[in-house]
Design a protein around this motif. Sequence first.
Motif, PDB file in Angstrom:
ATOM      1  N   THR A 135      -6.096   7.837 -39.329  1.00 18.84           N
ATOM      2  CA  THR A 135      -5.376   7.407 -38.129  1.00 18.84           C
ATOM      3  C   THR A 135      -4.101   8.238 -37.998  1.00 18.84           C
ATOM      4  OG1 THR A 135      -6.157   5.160 -38.525  1.00 18.84           O
ATOM      5  CG2 THR A 135      -4.325   5.419 -36.977  1.00 18.84           C
ATOM      6  N   ASP A 136      -3.870   8.775 -36.790  1.00 17.90           N
ATOM      7  CA  ASP A 136      -2.601   9.471 -36.532  1.00 17.90           C
ATOM      8  C   ASP A 136      -1.527   8.410 -36.304  1.00 17.90           C
ATOM      9  OD1 ASP A 136      -3.613  12.165 -36.449  1.00 17.90           O
ATOM     10  OD2 ASP A 136      -4.526  11.675 -34.530  1.00 17.90           O
ATOM     11  N   ARG A 178       7.155  21.957 -24.693  1.00 18.67           N
ATOM     12  CA  ARG A 178       6.652  20.598 -24.496  1.00 18.67           C
ATOM     13  C   ARG A 178       6.358  19.999 -25.861  1.00 18.67           C
ATOM     14  NH1 ARG A 178       5.155  17.900 -20.017  1.00 18.67           N
ATOM     15  NH2 ARG A 178       3.948  16.017 -20.390  1.00 18.67           N
ATOM     16  N   TYR A 212       5.402  11.661 -39.079  1.00 18.41           N
ATOM     17  CA  TYR A 212       3.977  11.588 -38.731  1.00 18.41           C
ATOM     18  C   TYR A 212       3.184  11.510 -40.023  1.00 18.41           C
ATOM     19  CZ  TYR A 212      -0.734  13.354 -37.987  1.00 18.41           C
ATOM     20  OH  TYR A 212      -2.105  13.500 -38.016  1.00 18.41           O
ATOM     21  N   GLN A 229      -0.365  19.676 -17.972  1.00 20.43           N
ATOM     22  CA  GLN A 229       0.979  19.156 -18.213  1.00 20.43           C
ATOM     23  C   GLN A 229       1.705  20.238 -19.018  1.00 20.43           C
ATOM     24  OE1 GLN A 229       1.300  15.899 -17.063  1.00 20.43           O
ATOM     25  NE2 GLN A 229      -0.868  15.571 -16.734  1.00 20.43           N
ATOM     26  N   ARG A 288      11.632  11.929 -36.529  1.00 19.96           N
ATOM     27  CA  ARG A 288      10.257  11.450 -36.389  1.00 19.96           C
ATOM     28  C   ARG A 288       9.475  11.673 -37.689  1.00 19.96           C
ATOM     29  NH1 ARG A 288       5.869  15.771 -35.699  1.00 19.96           N
ATOM     30  NH2 ARG A 288       4.046  14.602 -35.034  1.00 19.96           N
ATOM     31  N   PRO A 342      -4.595  14.895 -16.016  1.00 24.41           N
ATOM     32  CA  PRO A 342      -4.235  14.864 -17.426  1.00 24.41           C
ATOM     33  C   PRO A 342      -4.483  16.180 -18.151  1.00 24.41           C
ATOM     34  CG  PRO A 342      -6.134  13.458 -16.997  1.00 24.41           C
ATOM     35  CD  PRO A 342      -5.676  13.971 -15.677  1.00 24.41           C
ATOM     36  N   SER A 365      -3.340   6.685 -33.103  1.00 28.66           N
ATOM     37  CA  SER A 365      -4.588   7.116 -32.473  1.00 28.66           C
ATOM     38  C   SER A 365      -5.643   7.213 -33.566  1.00 28.66           C
ATOM     39  CB  SER A 365      -4.379   8.480 -31.810  1.00 28.66           C
ATOM     40  OG  SER A 365      -5.609   9.060 -31.466  1.00 28.66           O
ATOM     41  N   ARG A 366      -6.809   6.685 -33.283  1.00 26.90           N
ATOM     42  CA  ARG A 366      -7.861   6.694 -34.303  1.00 26.90           C
ATOM     43  C   ARG A 366      -9.237   6.766 -33.635  1.00 26.90           C
ATOM     44  NH1 ARG A 366      -9.142   5.069 -39.588  1.00 26.90           N
ATOM     45  NH2 ARG A 366     -11.246   4.252 -39.701  1.00 26.90           N
ATOM     46  N   GLY A 413       3.645  10.910 -28.533  1.00 24.72           N
ATOM     47  CA  GLY A 413       2.908   9.702 -28.160  1.00 24.72           C
ATOM     48  C   GLY A 413       1.435  10.017 -27.975  1.00 24.72           C
ATOM     49  N   SER A 414       0.619   8.987 -27.908  1.00 26.51           N
ATOM     50  CA  SER A 414      -0.828   9.190 -27.841  1.00 26.51           C
ATOM     51  C   SER A 414      -1.413   8.851 -26.476  1.00 26.51           C
ATOM     52  CB  SER A 414      -1.513   8.345 -28.917  1.00 26.51           C
ATOM     53  OG  SER A 414      -1.109   6.992 -28.800  1.00 26.51           O
ATOM     54  N   GLY A 415      -0.614   8.375 -25.524  1.00 24.74           N
ATOM     55  CA  GLY A 415      -1.124   8.035 -24.190  1.00 24.74           C
ATOM     56  C   GLY A 415      -1.680   9.267 -23.503  1.00 24.74           C
ATOM     57  N   GLN A 416      -2.788   9.098 -22.775  1.00 29.76           N
ATOM     58  CA  GLN A 416      -3.419  10.234 -22.102  1.00 29.76           C
ATOM     59  C   GLN A 416      -2.871  10.416 -20.689  1.00 29.76           C
ATOM     60  OE1 GLN A 416      -5.921  12.179 -23.697  1.00 29.76           O
ATOM     61  NE2 GLN A 416      -5.169  11.017 -25.421  1.00 29.76           N
TER      62      GLN A 416
END
Lengths: 490, 235
Positions: free
Chosen positions: A211-212, A124, A205, A151, A203, A148, A238-239, A128-131
């Motif tokens: 802040t990510d 996996r 990062y 996963q 990608r 959540p 994300s911060r 992304g940062s969505g929960q």
Amino acid sequence: MLALALLLVGDLELQGSAAERLQATVPSEDSLLSTRDQPELLSLSELNAQVRGGLLDDRLRLGIDASAFLPVQGGYADRDFDTGQLVEVDPDSVTPPAPFVTLSEWWLSAEPVPHLIVTAGKKRTTWGSGQMASPTDVLNPPRDPTDPSLQRAGFLQLRADAAFESWTLSALFAPYVLESVDGLPAEVLLDDDDELHYAAALRGYALVLDTDVNAWVIWSERYGDAFENHLRYAFSLSRTIFLEHEVHADVLVEQGSARLYVDPDCVGGTRAIMLCALSGTPIADDALIDSERVLPKILVGWRWMPPDGSMLTAEYLYQADGLVKAEYDDLKEIAVLAGKAQRSGTTGGVELPGVSPSGGDEAPVRVAFAPQRRNYLLLSWLKPQVADDFTLQATAIVPVEDLSMLVSGSVAWQAQEWLTLSVLGFLPVPSPAMLSYRTDDDPLGALYADVPHEWRGWFPRGATVEGGPHGDFDGAPFHARIMIEARAYF
Amino acid sequence: MLSLALALAVAAEPAPDALALVRRYDAVMSPANFEAQTKMVATREDGTTRTYKMKTQKSGKDKLRAQFLEPASAKGQEMLRNGENLWLWMPNLKRAVRVAARDSFMGGDFNNADVLRVNYQADYHASVDNSDPAGDILVLKSKTQSASYDAIKLWMTRDQSPQPIKAEFYAASGKILRRAEFFDVKDFGGGLVRPSRIKMTNEISVGRSSEMSWEAINLKDEIPAQRFVIDDLGR
């Protein structure tokens, strides 16, 4: 057996759990599609084993996450075609589920030179940062927003990461698994017509000003959808702010959409469908697959983490390719006709988008979330350490266009350090417009009738089904569902 | 005006012995590079306990990674600190999520910053109160928002190699939140001599306490930087 052999040759650790889930479902006579395959009672036993550690003096790292499932189910009911009432379904007419094995992850990883990590296998990978939902998560199996914290399933990949103190560059190649047998890929990358199915991504990062920041580009060729030579651009951040708050955003930008839209010429009754069928016109197709329109998907979220350990998350999802009211009307009308055909015995299984019991050939999820509309609000609240050993959790998925809801709640008791007992409930909440429609004076309906046509898109009202409003979760296949789960860790 | 400026300057600059004591505390309780085996036993109000075992790695002043080994329900979880940022990696989620510094550490009576962010020199202004014959009292006042407490009173032994004895942790209101006692000074090798146990008593929830003990601390010259990045968690 493989895990045992590996334990003998490497510095590996085995952990896992044995779980038993009992589930009771109250089927809904309001379900647009047939509920004849949905069990009223289900027992799902799971044995999960996770192996992780080093091989060859830690030159190789290994991870395996495997589960065996034994489902036993019974009791079926469906709306009678003539009376509209729920009636028992002959259990012999339903195919019973068979035991199955899933491999959520199996991968090897090496660091041939300092800072370069190469990973191969099924893993996996989430950038992304969505929960609860993440529009940029296009490679992993769909996640369950009501759960959540569970996963596990990944995707087949070959990946290289150049990881430094505050930045990472990644390159990834993901061949698509067309068919699996017992959790192992049986047909990969190339289909019977010698067409390739894969995705590749680059990608970057960086941890910038605490802040990510992630930015990546995905190139895909028939990877789980009909897109060919397709480019997607993704961005997330994300911060943590003011010590207790986290804000995040996930943005996916692409041209066109692989979403299926119902052909308006095929709706308007049985005759229109028959004409489409006779002329070979697909009732639904990916009409925007070659479109050059830029159709972004955006999720913004906020998470509050007070010192008591609780966590409140609110996320807003916008999909530019989501269905507007007219398109949603068409989809619901087709669903009504499909449901009638199922109940009359004319056709077999059809899945209604939005609520379905399973996430493909991966480990079963409680709710597979396939958002169809443009705007969704997702809410989650978690409170651990209530009376030390209890964890409370509640989630709500709210399609903003109709304000119907899927609400879930759970109480988990950490009875022992190795044992968790949980009770979970799921409740589709009807949209305000549908509740109003069922009253004699229908105040919301009267209000809607007074709204000028150009403003009606802003009024929370679902599709029009058989004269009445019908929201996203108004046609859910159950009135309520309750689960009791015991999970023992080892 | 001049006297106010002078007073502020004096307040901002710790007395040399205060600075030396803070440096000493940071050096013994959180040396620059190490690997450690740690155990935390959390005692709840009903007297029952929960035990957590973890492996921690630290690099420089502000990078720390903790991997949980026990209990089975927490095994595989990892926590990472890089500067002001804290993440928790969950094996059932297969990803890292940001967590708050003041959140409870695994439901015990330490908070995340107590365990993952011991850098009092960076986070607090220090002064010394020599009035207690039992030892020097370091009076620490937060100078950054990310400090876990508004103020700390920290007792250190008054000798050639000062060691922490006890501490009190205060909220901005002046209310005492926690009380710590340091026990069993032990030679971990490499010149590191320090308490091997800390008992943290919760002053808000009476009857609750957590004890952290260090079974081994191995000082290192260097731990690779790539062990302290999000992409390495869960690997």
